[in-house]
Design a protein around this motif. Structure first.
Motif, PDB file in Angstrom:
ATOM      1  N   THR A  11       0.811  -1.221   0.000  1.00 12.60           N
ATOM      2  CA  THR A  11       0.000   0.000   0.000  1.00 12.60           C
ATOM      3  C   THR A  11       0.842   1.268   0.000  1.00 12.60           C
ATOM      4  O   THR A  11       0.283   2.366  -0.079  1.00 12.60           O
ATOM      5  CB  THR A  11      -0.926   0.015   1.224  1.00 12.60           C
ATOM      6  N   THR A  31      -3.715   4.237  -5.481  1.00 13.41           N
ATOM      7  CA  THR A  31      -4.940   5.003  -5.724  1.00 13.41           C
ATOM      8  C   THR A  31      -4.932   5.589  -7.127  1.00 13.41           C
ATOM      9  O   THR A  31      -3.887   5.697  -7.775  1.00 13.41           O
ATOM     10  CB  THR A  31      -5.102   6.140  -4.707  1.00 13.41           C
ATOM     11  N   TRP A  32      -6.102   5.988  -7.556  1.00 12.68           N
ATOM     12  CA  TRP A  32      -6.242   6.619  -8.862  1.00 12.68           C
ATOM     13  C   TRP A  32      -5.388   7.873  -8.948  1.00 12.68           C
ATOM     14  O   TRP A  32      -4.700   8.116  -9.946  1.00 12.68           O
ATOM     15  CB  TRP A  32      -7.706   6.956  -9.105  1.00 12.68           C
ATOM     16  N   GLN A  33      -5.398   8.658  -7.883  1.00 13.96           N
ATOM     17  CA  GLN A  33      -4.629   9.892  -7.873  1.00 13.96           C
ATOM     18  C   GLN A  33      -3.137   9.622  -7.938  1.00 13.96           C
ATOM     19  O   GLN A  33      -2.375  10.395  -8.527  1.00 13.96           O
ATOM     20  CB  GLN A  33      -4.954  10.726  -6.634  1.00 13.96           C
ATOM     21  N   ASP A  34      -2.690   8.518  -7.338  1.00 13.48           N
ATOM     22  CA  ASP A  34      -1.273   8.150  -7.431  1.00 13.48           C
ATOM     23  C   ASP A  34      -0.863   7.971  -8.893  1.00 13.48           C
ATOM     24  O   ASP A  34       0.215   8.414  -9.315  1.00 13.48           O
ATOM     25  CB  ASP A  34      -0.998   6.847  -6.675  1.00 13.48           C
ATOM     26  N   GLN A 531     -13.005   5.799  -9.814  1.00 16.94           N
ATOM     27  CA  GLN A 531     -12.025   6.040  -8.749  1.00 16.94           C
ATOM     28  C   GLN A 531     -12.430   5.341  -7.457  1.00 16.94           C
ATOM     29  O   GLN A 531     -11.584   4.763  -6.765  1.00 16.94           O
ATOM     30  CB  GLN A 531     -11.867   7.534  -8.534  1.00 16.94           C
ATOM     31  N   GLN A 532     -13.707   5.370  -7.122  1.00 19.70           N
ATOM     32  CA  GLN A 532     -14.163   4.708  -5.901  1.00 19.70           C
ATOM     33  C   GLN A 532     -13.948   3.201  -5.992  1.00 19.70           C
ATOM     34  O   GLN A 532     -13.477   2.578  -5.032  1.00 19.70           O
ATOM     35  CB  GLN A 532     -15.643   5.025  -5.662  1.00 19.70           C
ATOM     36  N   ASP A 535      -9.976   2.534  -6.007  1.00 20.06           N
ATOM     37  CA  ASP A 535      -9.306   2.817  -4.732  1.00 20.06           C
ATOM     38  C   ASP A 535      -9.684   1.817  -3.650  1.00 20.06           C
ATOM     39  O   ASP A 535      -8.894   1.565  -2.728  1.00 20.06           O
ATOM     40  CB  ASP A 535      -9.627   4.240  -4.264  1.00 20.06           C
ATOM     41  N   SER A 536     -10.858   1.236  -3.740  1.00 15.89           N
ATOM     42  CA  SER A 536     -11.309   0.307  -2.699  1.00 15.89           C
ATOM     43  C   SER A 536     -10.861  -1.133  -2.947  1.00 15.89           C
ATOM     44  O   SER A 536     -11.039  -1.996  -2.079  1.00 15.89           O
ATOM     45  CB  SER A 536     -12.835   0.359  -2.571  1.00 15.89           C
ATOM     46  N   LYS A 541      -1.858  -2.978  -6.973  1.00  9.91           N
ATOM     47  CA  LYS A 541      -2.241  -2.026  -8.012  1.00  9.91           C
ATOM     48  C   LYS A 541      -0.997  -1.362  -8.580  1.00  9.91           C
ATOM     49  O   LYS A 541      -0.260  -0.680  -7.864  1.00  9.91           O
ATOM     50  CB  LYS A 541      -3.224  -1.000  -7.442  1.00  9.91           C
ATOM     51  N   SER A 596     -15.866  -3.808  -3.546  1.00 16.79           N
ATOM     52  CA  SER A 596     -15.499  -2.621  -4.331  1.00 16.79           C
ATOM     53  C   SER A 596     -16.698  -2.082  -5.100  1.00 16.79           C
ATOM     54  O   SER A 596     -16.837  -0.867  -5.254  1.00 16.79           O
ATOM     55  CB  SER A 596     -14.353  -2.960  -5.281  1.00 16.79           C
TER      56      SER A 596
END
Length: 602
Positions: A11, A31-34, A531-532, A535-536, A541, A596
């Motif tokens: 993570t 995460t998507w933002q990463d 994204q939700q 990320d979940s 990933k 998810s």
């Protein structure tokens, strides 16, 4: 049979996937933002990268080795890349000359270094190492990186690790002054090496800078490398490193035999070539490469050598670097990104007009939309209009689909499910001995082929691939159940999976015991929902696919961030999520994917 490489997914942004793996080929972007921040070069992500996919991320070991030779050879305004052969270094230089705009053509220089093993009797890993250095202005770094990415011909991290180990041994035994005795020969424009010369005529034989000895002294992996191989060999997981060449022979035989087993598992149809096609395939028709993309790059180069230079056809939305190879390394290509029957109609009209093409390249099925091209119809065109077909079967794989008989050349990324452990790179190319261009291509390959697969990488590929057939069967089962769950969810917009995308074509090539593979992609109804969901997910990933563990990524963000609108025109939406399913317990995976889905709030 192995299960997964770790009990819980990493993570921490930038950590290796698999964790605690020296030569991991993926990296955690949880995460998507990463993923977005990685593509935008944000320091919070880029500065924490300890690993990455090797064609996009130059490993720390390779960076360390490059730094040593930059200090030895480069001017302050220069950088360097390292390659395993003279030919690959010259190809990089030619690429830089073509795509780096400079008024000074002599600013691109080559050097050759041979690192001599001080005492081979004391090392488990024997033999000298020759490296080829390409020196170029720092301003050309992005161009050099694109060559590294597209061709997949850079040195491997294990080769760099071995080189660093030898340099440390030399430093310890001979001190910094004697280190300067490492043999160096540079390339001149007359295409032959001359002692003390570099290609612009400057004499660069000089003492290393003071910091050079510090870099060598800081190399601390010597004991670890030797112990690592001892443990692998002692407990039977790897062949002894001295068996590297035998491992390569075994890999080639394993690939050839897998074609025979899977392709002869069902009766041939009237239009299909006879069983003799597959029986005639031997390890002599299989060629190994350092990466899957390298096998595609060299297939294109072999074709350009064998036949008059012409444009190729890229059929279907293939992986990004396949298209780039066809566009940048030759006369160019015609791109039919939708891969539809109507596209075949257009191709036929093009050929009927008198246009000649070099070859047609496609994937079966495609990445990431999992479309299957109509190989039978394409084969009819190829035979009528005299061009070879190159099929990348990485996603379908040898066990699930029988596409070899329709192709002149089959290529595959052995990095993926063939290996599965996500700790080594490799590629394969197989010539079809019953196709009309076999003799011409075999002659060219015999003259031009270089074995660039580093021996230690071959050892790991051989070890990892012993169970590839059993692993694929388990992954087929897991993936089909997950896709069924997702397809039945009202929250999911599309599931891209061979069972649901062009199934009428895929089923014509599926082997009797094969399945639909371990890769699928999905889209949801909004960016927020994507994204939700992503990320979940409680899985690994990051980039890559075909791993023994389940691995997901926001594919379009990572592969096409600078061309999102262009990708969307071919159905590859910005919110597309690609999932490579692993060997985890099926019920655990189903529960996790359901959770998810439940995390989507709109």
């Amino acid at each position: 049979m192995p299960t997964t490489s770790f009990s819980s997914p990493p993570t921490d942004v930038g950590c290796p996937i698999p964790p605690n793996t020296p030569h991991a080929i993926s990296v955690a972007l949880p995460t998507w933002q990463d993923a977005v921040d990685y593509e935008e070069g944000r320091e919070r992500v880029v500065n924490r990268m300890l690993s990455g996919y090797p064609r996009f991320f130059i490993s720390k070991k390779i960076q360390q080795l490059m730094s040593i030779y930059e200090q030895k050879f480069a001017k302050p305004s220069e950088s360097c890349f390292l390659f395993p052969s003279r030919k690959t270094a010259e190809c990089c230089r030619d690429y830089l000359r073509r795509y780096y705009e400079s008024s000074n053509p002599t600013c691109l220089r080559l050097a050759e270094i041979t690192i001599v093993t001080p005492d081979q009797s004391k090392s488990l890993i024997q033999g000298n190492i020759t490296l080829h250095v390409v020196l170029f202005p720092k301003e050309a770094l992005s161009v050099a990186k694109s060559f590294w990415q597209h061709t997949g011909d850079g040195i491997s991290s294990r080769l760099a690790e071995r080189s660093l180990n030898l340099l440390q041994t030399q430093f310890n035994e001979q001190n910094t002054k004697n280190f300067n005795k490492v043999s160096t020969r540079r390339v001149s424009f007359c295409k032959r090496y001359s002692n003390g010369q570099i290609s612009n005529g400057l004499n660069l034989t000089y003492e290393p800078k003071e910091t050079l000895s510090k870099d060598i002294a800081s190399i601390d992996n010597s004991i670890f490398v030797e112990q690592n191989f001892y443990v692998e060999e002692r407990y039977g997981r790897n062949l002894p490193i001295s068996f590297a060449e035998k491992a390569k022979i075994e890999l080639r035989r394993r690939i050839a035999n897998s074609l025979k087993i899977e392709n002869l598992s069902r009766p041939t149809e009237s239009f299909i070539l006879t069983e003799q096609v597959i029986k005639n395939v031997t390890e002599d028709d299989v060629f190994l490469f350092p990466t899957g993309m390298s096998s595609i790059f060299h297939a294109h180069q072999f074709l350009l050598t064998a036949f008059p230079p012409r444009k190729s056809i890229c059929f279907g939305f293939t992986y990004v670097d396949t298209l780039k190879i066809l566009q940048k390394f030759g006369p160019g290509c015609y791109f039919y990104g939708n891969g539809l029957s109507s596209d075949i109609d257009e191709i036929e009209c093009l050929l009927e007009s008198g246009e000649k093409i070099l070859a047609l390249f496609c994937e079966f099925p495609s990445n990431p939309l999992l479309k299957s091209p109509d190989l039978k119809r394409l084969r009819i065109l190829a035979d009528k209009y005299d061009f070879p077909i190159v099929v990348d079967e990485t996603i379908g794989n040898f066990v699930n689909v029988k596409v070899f008989e329709w192709a002149d050349i089959t290529v595959s990324s052995l990095t993926k499910i063939f290996s599965g452990d996500s700790n080594v790179m490799g590629g394969g190319l197989i010539l079809n001995p019953q196709r009309r261009y076999y003799e011409e291509l075999k002659k060219v390959i015999n003259n031009e082929y270089e074995d660039l697969l580093w021996g230690e990488d071959a050892i790991f590929l051989e070890r990892n691939s012993r169970t590839f057939r059993e692993r694929i069967m388990k992954i087929n089962e897991n993936t089909e159940e997950i896709c069924k769950l997702l397809k039945n969810s009202p929250k999911v917009k599309n599931v891209y999976y061979p069972k649901y995308v062009t199934p009428e074509i895929y089923l014509q090539y599926k082997t009797v015991k094969g399945g639909f593979g371990g890769l699928f992609s999905i889209t949801l109804y909004s960016d927020l929902a994507a994204q939700q969901f992503f990320d979940s997910l409680v899985i690994a990933k990051g980039p890559s696919l075909g791993t023994n563990f389940t691995l997901a990524c926001p594919y379009t963000i990572l592969a096409h961030y600078q061309e999102l609108d262009w990708a969307s025109r071919y159905g590859v939406e910005p919110g597309l999520i690609r999932v490579s399913v692993g060997l985890e317990d099926k019920n655990v995976l189903l529960k996790m994917f359901q959770q998810s889905l439940d995390a989507i709030t709109e």
